[in-house]
Design an enzyme around this catalytic site. Structure first.
Site, PDB file in Angstrom:
ATOM      1  N   SER A 157     -22.740  -2.838 100.576  1.00 10.43           N
ATOM      2  CA  SER A 157     -22.735  -2.000 101.770  1.00 10.43           C
ATOM      3  C   SER A 157     -22.567  -0.536 101.379  1.00 10.43           C
ATOM      4  O   SER A 157     -23.331  -0.042 100.553  1.00 10.43           O
ATOM      5  CB  SER A 157     -21.620  -2.472 102.715  1.00 10.43           C
ATOM      6  OG  SER A 157     -21.819  -2.000 104.013  1.00 10.43           O
ATOM      7  N   ARG A 227     -14.094  -0.414 115.910  1.00 12.66           N
ATOM      8  CA  ARG A 227     -14.109  -1.548 114.983  1.00 12.66           C
ATOM      9  C   ARG A 227     -14.801  -2.767 115.606  1.00 12.66           C
ATOM     10  O   ARG A 227     -15.555  -3.469 114.931  1.00 12.66           O
ATOM     11  CB  ARG A 227     -12.681  -1.911 114.588  1.00 12.66           C
ATOM     12  CG  ARG A 227     -12.569  -3.095 113.654  1.00 12.66           C
ATOM     13  CD  ARG A 227     -13.252  -2.846 112.326  1.00 12.66           C
ATOM     14  NE  ARG A 227     -12.927  -3.867 111.354  1.00 12.66           N
ATOM     15  CZ  ARG A 227     -13.327  -3.853 110.094  1.00 12.66           C
ATOM     16  NH1 ARG A 227     -14.069  -2.860 109.664  1.00 12.66           N
ATOM     17  NH2 ARG A 227     -12.986  -4.815 109.260  1.00 12.66           N
ATOM     18  N   ASP A 323     -28.744 -10.639 107.043  1.00  9.95           N
ATOM     19  CA  ASP A 323     -28.128  -9.312 107.138  1.00  9.95           C
ATOM     20  C   ASP A 323     -29.042  -8.408 107.959  1.00  9.95           C
ATOM     21  O   ASP A 323     -30.098  -8.010 107.503  1.00  9.95           O
ATOM     22  CB  ASP A 323     -27.914  -8.746 105.731  1.00  9.95           C
ATOM     23  CG  ASP A 323     -27.200  -7.391 105.727  1.00  9.95           C
ATOM     24  OD1 ASP A 323     -26.989  -6.815 106.818  1.00  9.95           O
ATOM     25  OD2 ASP A 323     -26.857  -6.925 104.634  1.00  9.95           O
ATOM     26  N   HIS A 356     -24.225  -9.759 107.303  1.00  6.26           N
ATOM     27  CA  HIS A 356     -23.982  -8.707 106.301  1.00  6.26           C
ATOM     28  C   HIS A 356     -22.763  -9.011 105.438  1.00  6.26           C
ATOM     29  O   HIS A 356     -22.754  -8.747 104.241  1.00  6.26           O
ATOM     30  CB  HIS A 356     -23.787  -7.376 107.028  1.00  6.26           C
ATOM     31  CG  HIS A 356     -23.446  -6.238 106.117  1.00  6.26           C
ATOM     32  ND1 HIS A 356     -24.321  -5.755 105.170  1.00  6.26           N
ATOM     33  CD2 HIS A 356     -22.309  -5.486 105.998  1.00  6.26           C
ATOM     34  CE1 HIS A 356     -23.753  -4.753 104.508  1.00  6.26           C
ATOM     35  NE2 HIS A 356     -22.532  -4.576 104.994  1.00  6.26           N
ATOM     36  N   ASP A 357     -21.715  -9.543 106.029  1.00  3.62           N
ATOM     37  CA  ASP A 357     -20.470  -9.793 105.300  1.00  3.62           C
ATOM     38  C   ASP A 357     -20.569 -10.958 104.318  1.00  3.62           C
ATOM     39  O   ASP A 357     -19.557 -11.298 103.686  1.00  3.62           O
ATOM     40  CB  ASP A 357     -19.319 -10.057 106.278  1.00  3.62           C
ATOM     41  CG  ASP A 357     -18.606  -8.770 106.667  1.00  3.62           C
ATOM     42  OD1 ASP A 357     -18.999  -7.699 106.165  1.00  3.62           O
ATOM     43  OD2 ASP A 357     -17.668  -8.836 107.489  1.00  3.62           O
TER      44      ASP A 357
END
Length: 390
Positions: A157, A227, A323, A356-357
């Site tokens: 990232s 967040r 992602d 993505h994580d």
């Protein structure tokens, strides 16, 4: 320059090097940061030839605690699955360095630090920093640690952006590089998501034009919303469906209110609340802005290939199929540029529905890919399994 462990705003004492005003960090935006503190952690041992050092670059809201117990959160480090004895980033073989980025809030100088000119926290007077500024600060740390050439620079990232910047800015100092789930420039969609987050922070009445520290308050609600919005982009629809679907939270029927009826709502609220306990709102503004400004090709006349022209660095570019924050097309653009620049590059697109994580989670194919790339590079570098030079 001095080695120190100053207390930071969170009340803990990270391992920190402080560069005095005679060694300022001059930023791309024309700013000057001095003194500059860089907080870091190391794992493993540097060999006699100083040839086994790996720099791990953390993502947007990460920190220097890649493994072990994070003293602020009490949780394990962000790359616990990858860092340790016998793991891909094998601490029996490599000397791992991970630092908190400039602009952060875990001991490295950032907007919550004291501005020596005013004696008050920088707040929004902190210079806007770029990914290249972050890498410059890391290079100062690497110099301080006596490492001339890094065996590898790796990160995902925003950390992947730092990896690309390292390879472009210091090609002679990077033997191998792993940019993971990243891009060579921030997309309009990603800039848009970041702007939503920043506006949420600044709309909080406790933000106080960025002077909340001086007034003893924190814009927690705005930062939590930022967040929550960002966290959605770290996941995938498949992962959300598998984990939450439309399941209700502690009830059998909707309340017909704006309470957190759905489990996914409750999950996002928890993520938001947990985040404000460990992160600074102004730091969030600065690190998201650094990502927005990242466009590596722009520094080379619009040609990404020129950023890597004639590089000797060995690359492994990794993407994940689900992602949507940094899709595989972004990684392919990096690979094409590396090919055009004559670089040695391998590319792996990993099938995963974790979004993505995925690079932070236990993903067997990713673990195997990383281990294989590092082992191959170590052989080429002449590193024995115990980290000594062959």
């Amino acid at each position: 320059m001095s080695e120190a462990r100053p207390a930071c705003s969170e009340g803990f004492t990270p391992k920190t090097v402080v560069f005095q005003p005679d060694r300022p960090l001059l930023t791309d935006g024309g700013g000057r940061i001095a003194p500059l503190a860089v907080a870091y952690e190391t794992y493993g041992a540097l060999n006699a030839a100083r040839s086994n050092a790996i720099l791990l670059c953390h993502a947007l809201t990460g920190d220097q605690y890649a493994a072990g117990v994070n003293p602020v959160t009490g949780k394990t480090g962000w790359w616990e699955a990858m860092v340790g004895p016998g793991k891909p980033f094998d601490t029996n073989r490599y000397f791992l360095i991970c630092s908190n980025v400039v602009g952060g809030c875990m001991g490295t100088t950032g907007p919550a630090s004291i501005n020596p000119t005013t004696g008050k926290p920088y707040g929004v007077d902190f210079p806007v920093v770029t990914i290249r500024d972050m890498v410059r600060a890391q290079a100062m740390l690497i110099d301080h640690l006596g490492v001339e050439t890094l065996f590898c620079v790796a990160g995902g990232s925003m950390g992947g952006m730092q990896v690309l910047q390292w390879a472009a800015s210091y090609p002679e100092r990077v033997f191998s590089a792993m940019p993971i789930a990243t891009a060579a420039k921030h997309s309009a969609q990603n800039i848009a998501f970041h702007e939503v987050g920043r506006q949420a922070v600044m709309a909080d009445p406790d933000w106080r034009s960025g002077r909340y520290q001086e007034q003893g308050v924190r814009p927690e609600k705005g930062l939590a919303v930022a967040r929550m919005s960002a966290h959605i982009t770290y996941l995938s629809e498949a992962a959300l469906q598998r984990k939450f679907g439309r399941k209700l939270q502690d009830r059998s029927a909707p309340t017909f209110s704006f309470d957190a009826d759905f489990q996914v709502e409750n999950y996002l609220r928890y993520q938001g609340l947990a985040f404000v306990e460990r992160f600074d709102a102004n730091s969030y503004l600065f690190v998201t802005r650094a990502c927005d400004y990242f466009d590596l090709a722009a520094d080379y006349g619009g040609s990404l290939a020129m950023a890597f022209k004639d590089t000797k660095t060995r690359f492994c570019v990794v993407s994940f199929t689900s992602d949507w924050l940094y899709p595989t097309s972004d990684s392919r653009a990096i690979v094409h540029a590396l090919n055009a620049g004559g670089a040695s590059v391998s590319f792996v697109e990993i099938e995963s529905d974790k979004g993505h994580d995925a690079f932070l989670l236990h993903e067997p194919m990713f673990i195997a890919t990383t281990r294989g790339f590092l082992d191959s590079a170590a052989d080429a570098r002449g590193l024995a399994p115990d980290g000594t030079s062959k």
